[in-house]
Design an enzyme around this catalytic site. Sequence first.
Site, short mmCIF file in Angstrom:
data_model
loop_
_atom_site.label_atom_id
_atom_site.label_comp_id
_atom_site.label_asym_id
_atom_site.label_seq_id
_atom_site.Cartn_x
_atom_site.Cartn_y
_atom_site.Cartn_z
N ASP A 29 0.80 -0.85 0.35
CA ASP A 29 -0.21 -0.20 0.28
C ASP A 29 0.81 1.06 0.08
O ASP A 29 1.99 1.50 0.73
CB ASP A 29 -1.05 0.05 0.95
CG ASP A 29 -2.04 1.13 0.83
OD1 ASP A 29 -3.19 0.60 0.87
OD2 ASP A 29 -1.59 2.18 1.44
N ILE A 30 0.11 2.26 -0.90
CA ILE A 30 1.78 3.36 -0.71
C ILE A 30 0.86 4.10 0.14
O ILE A 30 2.16 5.53 0.98
CB ILE A 30 0.80 4.25 -1.92
CG1 ILE A 30 1.79 4.78 -2.64
CG2 ILE A 30 -0.28 5.01 -1.62
CD1 ILE A 30 1.46 6.19 -3.78
N ASN A 86 -13.46 -2.68 2.06
CA ASN A 86 -14.18 -1.26 2.49
C ASN A 86 -15.34 -1.24 1.32
O ASN A 86 -14.99 -2.61 -0.31
CB ASN A 86 -13.62 -0.75 2.34
CG ASN A 86 -12.56 0.02 3.54
OD1 ASN A 86 -12.89 -0.75 4.57
ND2 ASN A 86 -11.63 0.25 3.51
N GLY A 92 -15.45 3.65 3.46
CA GLY A 92 -13.59 4.63 3.52
C GLY A 92 -13.36 3.83 2.09
O GLY A 92 -12.07 4.35 1.62
N GLN A 93 -14.16 3.44 1.22
CA GLN A 93 -13.46 2.36 -0.04
C GLN A 93 -13.41 3.98 -1.13
O GLN A 93 -13.81 4.77 -1.20
CB GLN A 93 -14.44 1.90 -0.62
CG GLN A 93 -13.93 1.08 -2.20
CD GLN A 93 -14.93 0.42 -2.96
OE1 GLN A 93 -16.01 0.08 -2.38
NE2 GLN A 93 -13.91 -0.02 -3.50
N HIS A 99 -10.45 -4.59 -3.53
CA HIS A 99 -8.38 -5.53 -2.74
C HIS A 99 -9.00 -5.71 -1.08
O HIS A 99 -9.29 -5.09 -0.42
CB HIS A 99 -8.22 -4.14 -2.93
CG HIS A 99 -8.41 -2.69 -2.57
ND1 HIS A 99 -9.28 -2.01 -3.54
CD2 HIS A 99 -8.23 -2.24 -1.54
CE1 HIS A 99 -9.21 -0.95 -2.83
NE2 HIS A 99 -8.95 -0.93 -1.57
N LEU A 100 -8.06 -6.51 -0.76
CA LEU A 100 -7.90 -7.00 0.65
C LEU A 100 -6.94 -5.82 1.60
O LEU A 100 -5.95 -6.30 0.88
CB LEU A 100 -8.02 -8.77 0.64
CG LEU A 100 -8.37 -9.70 1.50
CD1 LEU A 100 -10.28 -9.00 1.71
CD2 LEU A 100 -8.23 -10.73 0.96
N HIS A 101 -6.91 -5.57 1.75
CA HIS A 101 -6.31 -4.81 3.18
C HIS A 101 -5.14 -6.31 3.76
O HIS A 101 -6.37 -6.70 4.95
CB HIS A 101 -6.54 -3.79 3.52
CG HIS A 101 -6.68 -2.50 3.11
ND1 HIS A 101 -5.74 -2.02 3.03
CD2 HIS A 101 -7.89 -2.49 2.48
CE1 HIS A 101 -6.85 -0.80 2.14
NE2 HIS A 101 -8.11 -1.41 2.03
P1 DGP Z 1 -9.39 1.89 -0.01
O1 DGP Z 1 -9.60 3.12 1.22
O2 DGP Z 1 -10.57 0.45 0.91
O3 DGP Z 1 -9.98 2.21 -0.66
O4 DGP Z 1 -8.36 1.37 -0.19
C1 DGP Z 1 -7.60 2.00 -1.21
C2 DGP Z 1 -5.92 1.88 -1.30
O5 DGP Z 1 -4.66 1.83 -2.01
C3 DGP Z 1 -5.53 3.22 -0.02
O6 DGP Z 1 -4.85 2.25 1.52
C4 DGP Z 1 -4.05 3.65 -0.50
C5 DGP Z 1 -3.98 2.45 -1.47
N1 DGP Z 1 -3.70 3.51 -2.91
C6 DGP Z 1 -4.17 4.34 -3.90
N2 DGP Z 1 -3.57 4.71 -4.62
C7 DGP Z 1 -2.80 4.23 -4.56
C8 DGP Z 1 -0.96 4.18 -5.82
O7 DGP Z 1 -1.47 4.11 -6.75
N3 DGP Z 1 -0.95 2.89 -5.11
C9 DGP Z 1 0.07 2.06 -4.56
N4 DGP Z 1 0.30 1.35 -4.38
N5 DGP Z 1 -1.47 2.19 -3.40
C10 DGP Z 1 -2.46 2.69 -3.25
#
Ligand code: DGP
Length: 113
Positions: A29-30, A86, A92-93, A99-101
């Site tokens: 995750d970024i 989410n 918070g999506q 995607h699974l965190h």
């Molecule tokens: P959600 O809020 O459940 O939709 O999670 C989206 C997640 O995706 C959030 O934790 C940040 C991550 N994310 C968003 N954009 C990028 C990206 O460009 N690269 C990566 N590695 N993660 C990202």
Amino acid sequence: MSCIFCRIIEKRLSSRGVYEDDRVYAFEDINPQAPVHTLIVPKKHIPTILDVSEEDNELIGHMFQVANRIAIEKGIADRGFRLVMNCNHESGQTVFHIHLHLLGGRPMHWPPG
Ligand code: DGP
């Protein structure tokens, strides 16, 4: 192709990959919320949990198997970890490609914020 996770899966955007096969791609995750914060993403574009259909049953199970494997490899399986998916805005999506965190490496609190 406007979906950011589709672009990551297609390697049009860079990411720190952790695992990949024909059905899923997992990457860091970024904006990590824990020492381990990996996203397990199906290559099939499914916008939300509400769009999951019976034909996706095996794919969803596979995502959990991949999460288990990564948790073991990262050494957090025995300590414990959290899997979060989410759905829609109040959860918070922010990225509308399911995607699974995988979160771990620190104590998790309940109820979540
Ligand atoms: P959600 O809020 O459940 O939709 O999670 C989206 C997640 O995706 C959030 O934790 C940040 C991550 N994310 C968003 N954009 C990028 C990206 O460009 N690269 C990566 N590695 N993660 C990202």
